[in-house]
Design an enzyme around this catalytic site. Sequence first.
Site, PDB file in Angstrom:
ATOM      1  N   GLU A  15      -8.415  46.159  23.281  1.00 38.34           N
ATOM      2  CA  GLU A  15      -8.770  46.419  24.684  1.00 38.34           C
ATOM      3  C   GLU A  15      -7.734  47.339  25.333  1.00 38.34           C
ATOM      4  OE1 GLU A  15     -10.508  46.463  27.183  1.00 38.34           O
ATOM      5  OE2 GLU A  15     -12.088  44.959  27.160  1.00 38.34           O
ATOM      6  N   ARG A  96      -7.009  33.794  33.027  1.00 31.92           N
ATOM      7  CA  ARG A  96      -6.025  34.686  32.418  1.00 31.92           C
ATOM      8  C   ARG A  96      -6.354  36.119  32.822  1.00 31.92           C
ATOM      9  NH1 ARG A  96      -8.290  38.033  28.839  1.00 31.92           N
ATOM     10  NH2 ARG A  96     -10.022  37.358  27.515  1.00 31.92           N
ATOM     11  N   ASN A  98      -7.396  39.918  32.567  1.00 33.51           N
ATOM     12  CA  ASN A  98      -8.313  40.645  31.694  1.00 33.51           C
ATOM     13  C   ASN A  98      -8.059  42.140  31.873  1.00 33.51           C
ATOM     14  OD1 ASN A  98     -10.284  40.373  29.653  1.00 33.51           O
ATOM     15  ND2 ASN A  98     -11.876  41.019  31.067  1.00 33.51           N
ATOM     16  N   GLU A 117     -14.645  31.172  29.662  1.00 29.92           N
ATOM     17  CA  GLU A 117     -15.707  32.119  30.000  1.00 29.92           C
ATOM     18  C   GLU A 117     -17.066  31.436  30.178  1.00 29.92           C
ATOM     19  OE1 GLU A 117     -15.664  35.281  27.150  1.00 29.92           O
ATOM     20  OE2 GLU A 117     -13.568  35.810  27.566  1.00 29.92           O
ATOM     21  N   ASN A 143     -14.558  42.856  34.335  1.00 31.25           N
ATOM     22  CA  ASN A 143     -14.085  43.974  33.531  1.00 31.25           C
ATOM     23  C   ASN A 143     -14.009  45.227  34.388  1.00 31.25           C
ATOM     24  OD1 ASN A 143     -13.323  43.697  30.640  1.00 31.25           O
ATOM     25  ND2 ASN A 143     -15.216  42.526  30.554  1.00 31.25           N
ATOM     26  N   ASP A 192     -18.633  46.197  29.138  1.00 28.33           N
ATOM     27  CA  ASP A 192     -17.242  45.765  29.004  1.00 28.33           C
ATOM     28  C   ASP A 192     -16.373  46.734  29.802  1.00 28.33           C
ATOM     29  OD1 ASP A 192     -14.719  44.788  28.067  1.00 28.33           O
ATOM     30  OD2 ASP A 192     -15.656  44.094  26.232  1.00 28.33           O
TER      31      ASP A 192
END
Length: 286
Positions: A15, A96, A98, A117, A143, A192
């Site tokens: 990522e 957390r 992202n 999630e 995202n 995403d």
Amino acid sequence: MTPQLAWECACLLGEGPVWLEAEQALRFVDIKGRAVLRYDPASGRGERLETGGMPSFIYPTDGDALLFGSEQQLKLLYPDGHVETHCDIPEPGRNRTNDGAVDPDGRLWFGLSDMPEDHPGGELRCYDRGRITRKLDGVTVPNGPAICTEGRLLYHVDSPNRAIWRFTIAEDGSLTDHLLFTQIEEQAGYPDGVVLDAEGCLWVALWDGWGVRRYGPDGQLLDHIPFPCARVTKLAFGGPDLTTAFITTARGGLSEAELADQPLAGSLFTFESPVAGHHPHRVKLS
């Protein structure tokens, strides 16, 4: 625009790619592999630094360190590889960090994703010179975001709902003009990471969608680039003229049969884009 393998790095959850002009290199993270990675396209060499935690994005700062999010902290990575905690993120829940983006004023906008999630307890927050404020709540896996070069428009992805929203960033930093930019159809996977190019078009990575899409400023689908693996996570523009697209992917959670069908899952890919991107802004720490 056919993706080519750059580095078979086998990320569980690759990522957050970001091009560093000074290094002429790409940085990105492996969230579930608990590492920050560096790729040098000139040599074709890749390096992996184990950081612990779950690093989720990484950006240059106005100092000599890189700033990355990890679980409920923002951390600094120095040129010698030393990592130290910059600040804690006030977060009483199970969230957390992202994805993230930096605006022209040096503010870091980042998501807090629900863990595991399955609940809309996620948020979008903003770090502004040491102060962290809540900007949006009620999402499960936030995202993006992606922010236009003028710093006035912010694109936010609500991945489980397959929705991409666009906001105006007001002078006081609040988000206004809540608009549905596009809805990803079910058979195309989940949106995403996103990034904007020099023409103001939005590139969207498709988790379980086997590809990347490019949308015009009006939300019209302009292009689709198929990939040899299902879990495509985010794109960044780099290279000397910012026309080389670097794309991260993931292999975590795939079955043995799926991995046999897509052995390059988790790799870093690249292709030449007809449109350039932008250099990332630096986070202002103070």
